[in-house]
Design an enzyme around this catalytic site. Structure first.
Site, PDB file in Angstrom:
ATOM      1  N   ARG A  99       0.891  -1.177   0.000  1.00 47.90           N
ATOM      2  CA  ARG A  99       0.000   0.000   0.000  1.00 47.90           C
ATOM      3  C   ARG A  99       0.916   1.210   0.000  1.00 47.90           C
ATOM      4  NH1 ARG A  99      -5.459   1.394   3.331  1.00 47.90           N
ATOM      5  NH2 ARG A  99      -6.165  -0.095   1.772  1.00 47.90           N
ATOM      6  N   HIS A 126      -7.220   0.994  -6.527  1.00 47.71           N
ATOM      7  CA  HIS A 126      -7.488   0.087  -5.408  1.00 47.71           C
ATOM      8  C   HIS A 126      -8.140  -1.187  -5.971  1.00 47.71           C
ATOM      9  CE1 HIS A 126      -7.815  -1.285  -1.448  1.00 47.71           C
ATOM     10  NE2 HIS A 126      -8.590  -0.384  -0.900  1.00 47.71           N
ATOM     11  N   GLN A 129     -10.070  -3.673  -3.676  1.00 45.88           N
ATOM     12  CA  GLN A 129     -11.406  -3.205  -3.297  1.00 45.88           C
ATOM     13  C   GLN A 129     -12.402  -3.471  -4.424  1.00 45.88           C
ATOM     14  OE1 GLN A 129     -12.367  -1.688  -0.193  1.00 45.88           O
ATOM     15  NE2 GLN A 129     -14.333  -2.260  -1.076  1.00 45.88           N
ATOM     16  N   ASP A 217     -17.391   6.947  -1.741  1.00 47.74           N
ATOM     17  CA  ASP A 217     -16.247   6.915  -0.825  1.00 47.74           C
ATOM     18  C   ASP A 217     -16.205   8.280  -0.141  1.00 47.74           C
ATOM     19  OD1 ASP A 217     -13.931   6.199   0.496  1.00 47.74           O
ATOM     20  OD2 ASP A 217     -12.645   6.164  -1.280  1.00 47.74           O
ATOM     21  N   CYS A 257     -16.609   1.612   0.413  1.00 42.96           N
ATOM     22  CA  CYS A 257     -15.434   0.785   0.717  1.00 42.96           C
ATOM     23  C   CYS A 257     -15.022   0.884   2.183  1.00 42.96           C
ATOM     24  CB  CYS A 257     -14.279   1.178  -0.192  1.00 42.96           C
ATOM     25  SG  CYS A 257     -13.780   2.904  -0.020  1.00 42.96           S
ATOM     26  N   ARG A 285     -13.798  -8.441   1.213  1.00 46.44           N
ATOM     27  CA  ARG A 285     -12.376  -8.122   1.077  1.00 46.44           C
ATOM     28  C   ARG A 285     -11.541  -9.363   1.417  1.00 46.44           C
ATOM     29  NH1 ARG A 285     -10.200  -3.199   1.060  1.00 46.44           N
ATOM     30  NH2 ARG A 285      -8.490  -4.491   0.309  1.00 46.44           N
TER      31      ARG A 285
HETATM   32  N1   CP Z   1     -11.393  -0.097   2.138  1.00 49.46           N
HETATM   33  C1   CP Z   1     -10.125  -0.159   2.605  1.00 49.46           C
HETATM   34  O1   CP Z   1      -9.172  -0.261   1.845  1.00 49.46           O
HETATM   35  O2   CP Z   1     -10.017  -0.151   3.972  1.00 49.46           O
HETATM   36  P1   CP Z   1      -8.647   0.045   4.760  1.00 49.46           P
HETATM   37  O3   CP Z   1      -8.094   1.403   4.379  1.00 49.46           O
HETATM   38  O4   CP Z   1      -9.053  -0.030   6.222  1.00 49.46           O
HETATM   39  O5   CP Z   1      -7.712  -1.045   4.380  1.00 49.46           O
END
Ligand code: CP
Length: 318
Positions: A99, A126, A129, A217, A257, A285
């Protein structure tokens, strides 16, 4: 990138058929010990709750052991180049997840890695997601055929990956953002190449009419915190509330998300109401993380490079 190793940097690194294959693997009750005696390295430059837990649990469910590192402790890009980090991690682990703040970082990591690299969120994409969102919708709808999805809000990384993934599996896509906050023309062209309907709106009420899913989001994603005040002004009137949901199909699903800001991009009545699919979406997820690991680690899988599938004739998958 080595053509023999498959990475997931953006959802369209998978062909449409491969997206469906990952969803099938995600829904399968089989949990082969693909990672028995092996490890997965996970590096986080940004906070995470769902992604970290989903990946760690998925690795454990496949018999492996996750090694999670914060970007700061690794010194990703400061103590040593991201490419050096990835080169070394790929000699320890069966797979790397990252990430990152900047999409270029995870792409650079994939360039040197001997093992698959998964983008666990960048400023641009992402894909993990998007897989969970598609599994959630397929579980609700049974099939993607004839369905539409409407994004209401910031044209951000989550929006971009979901729109690409949805178009790839044959869902019609509607994208509604205030002026200056939508996806750029190059992204729209990329989404449109799948042949599904892709419409843009600057009015959320017009966008959601009759749609099968309303997705959003936060207005200020990670990295845009300094703009929160300006964005609150720009997104005023864009809250997904019961009135807006009433314009969608009667059984339309609400997706987010998470984390969510109740009272900003969504009302409590919607996110905590009967049309909300957000908890199944969050659970998915995990299932899609496991499905993705199974796909990327399957040694018998026919290798189709992105360059190859870009040249394949398009069809609308069902
Ligand atoms: N939706 C998502 O990626 O959540 P986090 O940022 O908690 O990993």
């Amino acid at each position: 990138m080595s053509p023999a190793i498959r990475h997931l940097i953006e959802i369209d690194d998978l062909s449409p058929d491969e997206v469906l294959r990952v969803l099938d693997l995600s829904a399968s009750p089989d949990r082969p010990g693909l990672l028995a005696g092996r490890t997965v390295g996970l590096v986080f430059e940004k906070p995470s709750m769902r992604t970290r837990n989903a990946m760690e649990v998925a690795v454990a469910q496949l018999g492996g052991y996750p090694v999670t590192m914060q970007g700061q402790e690794v010194g990703l890009g400061s103590r040593e180049p991201a490419t050096d980090v990835a080169t070394v991690l790929s000699r320890y682990h069966a797979l790397i997840g990252a990430r990152v703040n900047d999409d270029i970082t995870v792409r650079a990591m994939a360039t040197v890695s001997r093992v698959p690299v998964i983008n666990l969120l960048s400023d641009r994409s992402h894909p993990c997601q998007a897989l969970a969102d598609l599994l959630t919708l397929r579980n609700l709808w049974g099939s993607f055929r004839g369905r539409s999805l409407t994004w209401v809000g910031d044209g951000n990384n989550v929006c971009r990956s979901l729109a690409l993934g949805a178009a790839a599996v044959g869902i019609d896509v509607r994208l509604a953002s205030p002026g200056g906050y939508g996806l750029d023309p190059a992204d729209l062209a990329s989404i449109r190449r799948f042949g599904t309907s892709v419409e843009t709106f600057d009015d959320p009420t017009a966008a959601v009419r009759g749609t099968d899913a309303v997705c959003t989001d936060v207005w200020s994603s990670m990295g845009h915190e300094a703009e929160a005040g300006v964005r609150r002004g720009a997104f005023s009137g864009w809250t997904i509330d019961a009135r807006l949901m009433s314009l969608a199909a009667p059984d339309a699903a609400f997706l987010h998300c998470l984390p969510a800001h109740r009272g900003e991009e969504v009302s409590s009545a919607v996110i905590d109401g009967p049309q909300s699919a957000v908890w199944d979406q969050a659970e998915n997820r995990l299932h899609t993380a496991r499905g993705l690991l199974m796909f990327l680690l399957d040694k018998d899988r026919r290798v189709i490079t992105k360059a190859t599938w870009d040249g394949l004739p398009r069809r609308r998958p069902t």
